[in-house]
Design an enzyme around this catalytic site. Structure first.
Site, PDB file in Angstrom:
ATOM      1  N   LYS A  73     -45.434  -5.451  17.603  1.00 48.16           N
ATOM      2  CA  LYS A  73     -43.992  -5.321  17.817  1.00 48.16           C
ATOM      3  C   LYS A  73     -43.482  -4.033  17.178  1.00 48.16           C
ATOM      4  CE  LYS A  73     -39.743  -7.870  16.544  1.00 48.16           C
ATOM      5  NZ  LYS A  73     -39.279  -9.051  15.769  1.00 48.16           N
ATOM      6  N   SER A 151     -36.347 -11.816  18.520  1.00 51.99           N
ATOM      7  CA  SER A 151     -36.467 -10.395  18.802  1.00 51.99           C
ATOM      8  C   SER A 151     -37.891  -9.953  19.153  1.00 51.99           C
ATOM      9  CB  SER A 151     -35.984  -9.580  17.591  1.00 51.99           C
ATOM     10  OG  SER A 151     -36.778  -9.837  16.439  1.00 51.99           O
ATOM     11  N   SER A 175     -37.164 -15.279  15.452  1.00 48.19           N
ATOM     12  CA  SER A 175     -37.633 -14.204  16.325  1.00 48.19           C
ATOM     13  C   SER A 175     -39.092 -14.295  16.743  1.00 48.19           C
ATOM     14  CB  SER A 175     -37.379 -12.847  15.664  1.00 48.19           C
ATOM     15  OG  SER A 175     -36.002 -12.580  15.633  1.00 48.19           O
TER      16      SER A 175
END
Length: 474
Positions: A73, A151, A175
Site C-alpha cells: 500500500k 483506505s 482500513s
C-alpha cells in the site's frame, strides 16, 4: 501454468517442489496486473524490473513464501527508492520517493515475498473508500460500479482480482477490515504493538494505526504475522507473544470458546439486514463447532464519543503533513490537498496540546471499560461494516465531510483501533446482489491466536466460494 486460484503458501510450494520458479510467479503476476488493473485502478506504482531482478537473485530467501509476488500500500509502508505519494497530489507533483524499506516491508522481503508494485489509497487514509484527486477511483472487482473500500482499497481490489495472493495494508479505523469485507478477503488488524512501525514511526494516530496484510486464505495471514510480528529496534513496546506459531493456530480447537453476537449498531446508525444476518450465520456455524454463543456485547460500546477519534486523527494528519513539509521543503499549494486534509492541517495547527492529550486519556479510560467484557467472553462477533459495498455514484462527498455518515461507516471497526485489540474481517457469503459480506471477530488484547482458530473453523465449515470476479480479462 495457471496461478490464479493459488494462495501464497500454495504458490511457494510450487517453487519448493520445482514445478515453478520465482520468475514464473512474478511474470504471471505482472501479466495479471497489466490485464486486470485498467478496470480497477488498484496498482498505481509498477515495480516490475526490481521484482524480476529479485526473482532471479540466487540470494532470494529460502522460506515458506519464497518467490511469492506481493503488493504494498502506498501509505502505510515505504519501499526503498520507490515513489510514496500517500494518495496526495502534493507528493505526486513532487515525485516524492522514500529512501528505505519500512520495518514491516523488510520483514515481508525476509519472508521471501517479492514486491511487484504499490497500491492506491485515499489521501492520507482519510476515507473508507479509495478515491483521491491524485489517483482517481479504485473499483470493486466483483462489481466495478461499487467501492473497494478504504483506505487499503487498492490492496483489497488487487488480491480479490487475483493479481497477487497477498497485499500489505494499514488500519487506523477499519482500513484493512473494511476492504477485506468489501472484496471477500480475510483481513486482520493485529493488536497494538504487534507489527512494528519502525523506523520512521512509533505510535501513528496515537497507537490507533496497525499494519498487516489482506489475503484470500487464513493460513497466509497467520504465516505472515509470524514473520511481521518481529519487533523493530527501539520499539517503545510490543504486544505479548503467544506460545505457538500463528500458522499452527489456524487448525486449532474452538470448542468451549464463549462468543457474543452483536447485530445492531450500538451507536444508533442503520445496519443492512444482510450484514446482520451474516453474523447470525457465522454464530450458528460456531455453535455447531462447539462454541458457546450468546447475544451479548460490551455495555460501554454505545458510550463512545465520536469527537475523540476526530481530535486524534486531526492532530496526526496535521503532524504528518508538517513532517512532510519539513522533509520536502515545500508547503502544499492550491489544489495540492483535498478539502479534508487541508482542513485537518489548519485545525491541527490551531489545536491546543491539551485537547489532544485529553482525547487520548478519554480514549484509554473508555477502552478500560470496553475491555472488561473480555473477562467473561473470548470473542465478539459483529458485522465488519453496517453496509454492503456502496455504489460509487452514491458517494456524493468524502465520509470525512459528513460526521454522521463517517461514524456509521466505521461503527464496528474504529472502536477496536481505540482499544488496541486484534480484530479480523472474515468472509461470510454473498449478498443477493452478488457482493461480498464480511463478519468481524474481536478478541482480547494479544489474542490473535483465537482469531486464527475461529477464522480457520469458519473457513472449513463454510468454504468461501471460489469464483472468479466477473468482467476481468484473463
Amino acid at each position: 501454468m495457471d496461478f490464479d486460484n493459488l494462495d501464497a503458501m500454495a504458490s511457494a510450494e510450487l517453487v519448493k517442489s520445482g514445478e515453478a520458479s520465482p520468475r514464473e510467479l512474478v511474470e504471471s503476476a505482472i501479466a495479471r496486473i497489466e490485464a486486470r488493473n485498467p478496470a480497477l485502478n488498484a496498482v498505481i506504482h509498477k515495480l516490475y524490473d526490481k521484482a524480476l531482478a529479485a526473482a532471479d537473485d540466487p540470494a532470494l530467501a529460502d522460506t515458506p513464501l519464497r518467490g511469492v509476488p506481493a503488493l504494498v500500500k502506498d501509505l502505510d509502508g515505504s519501499t526503498a527508492g520507490d515513489p510514496w505519494f500517500g494518495g496526495t497530489v502534493y507528493l505526486k507533483k513532487l515525485g516524492w520517493h522514500e529512501p528505505a524499506d519500512s520495518h514491516a516491508v523488510a520483514q515481508m522481503r525476509r519472508a521471501g515475498l517479492i514486491i511487484v508494485g504499490k497500491t492506491a489509497t485515499p489521501e492520507l487514509g482519510m476515507q473508507v473508500n479509495t478515491v483521491s484527486d491524485a489517483h482517481g477511483v479504485t473499483r470493486n472487482p466483483w462489481n466495478t460500479e461499487h467501492s473497494a473500500g478504504g483506505s487499503s482499497g487498492g490492496s483489497g481490489a488487487a488480491v480479490a482480482a487475483r493479481m497477487v495472493p497477498v497485499a500489505h495494508g494499514g488500519d487506523g479505523g477499519g482500513s484493512i477490515r473494511i476492504p477485506a469485507a468489501f472484496n471477500g478477503l480475510f483481513g486482520l488488524k493485529p493488536s497494538r504493538g504487534r507489527v512494528s512501525n519502525a523506523p520512521a514511526e512509533a505510535d501513528p494516530w496515537g497507537g490507533l494505526v496497525c499494519r498487516h496484510v489482506l489475503t484470500r486464505s487464513v493460513r497466509d495471514s497467520a504465516l505472515l504475522l509470524d514473520w511481521l510480528s518481529q519487533p523493530g529496534p527501539g520499539d517503545p513496546y510490543a504486544a505479548p507473544k503467544t506460545s505457538l506459531p500463528y500458522l499452527t493456530e489456524v487448525s486449532g480447537e474452538v470448542a468451549g470458546l464463549k462468543v457474543g453476537l452483536l447485530t445492531h449498531n450500538p451507536l444508533g446508525g442503520p445496519v443492512d439486514p444482510e450484514c446482520a444476518q451474516a453474523v447470525l450465520t457465522a454464530g450458528a456455524l460456531l455453535q455447531t463447532a462447539g462454541c458457546i454463543v450468546e447475544d451479548a456485547h460490551p455495555a460501554a460500546y454505545g458510550d463512545i464519543d465520536p469527537m475523540l477519534m476526530g481530535t486524534v486523527m486531526t492532530a496526526w494528519i496535521a503532524y504528518e503533513l508538517e513532517d512532510l513539509i519539513r522533509r520536502t521543503g515545500v508547503e502544499p499549494g492550491p489544489g495540492d490537498l483535498m478539502a479534508p486534509a487541508a482542513a485537518a492541517l489548519a485545525a491541527g495547527r490551531a489545536m491546543p496540546a491539551t485537547a489532544y492529550v485529553g482525547a487520548m486519556e478519554a480514549i484509554h479510560a473508555w477502552s478500560r471499560r470496553m475491555k472488561a467484557w473480555w473477562r467473561d467472553y473470548d470473542i465478539l462477533l459483529t458485522p465488519t461494516s453496517p453496509v454492503l459495498p456502496p455504489n460509487l455514484a452514491s458517494l456524493q462527498a468524502p465520509p470525512t465531510d459528513d460526521p454522521n455518515r463517517s461514524l456509521n461507516a466505521v461503527a464496528y471497526t474504529v472502536p477496536f483501533n481505540m482499544t488496541g485489540q486484534p480484530a479480523a474481517s472474515i468472509p461470510m457469503g454473498w449478498s443477493a446482489a452478488g457482493l461480498p459480506i464480511g463478519v468481524q471477530a474481536v478478541a482480547d488484547f494479544g489474542r490473535e491466536d483465537l482469531l486464527f482458530r475461529l477464522a480457520g473453523t469458519l473457513e472449513q465449515a463454510a468454504p468461501w466460494v471460489e469464483r472468479r470476479p466477473p468482467n476481468l480479462s484473463a
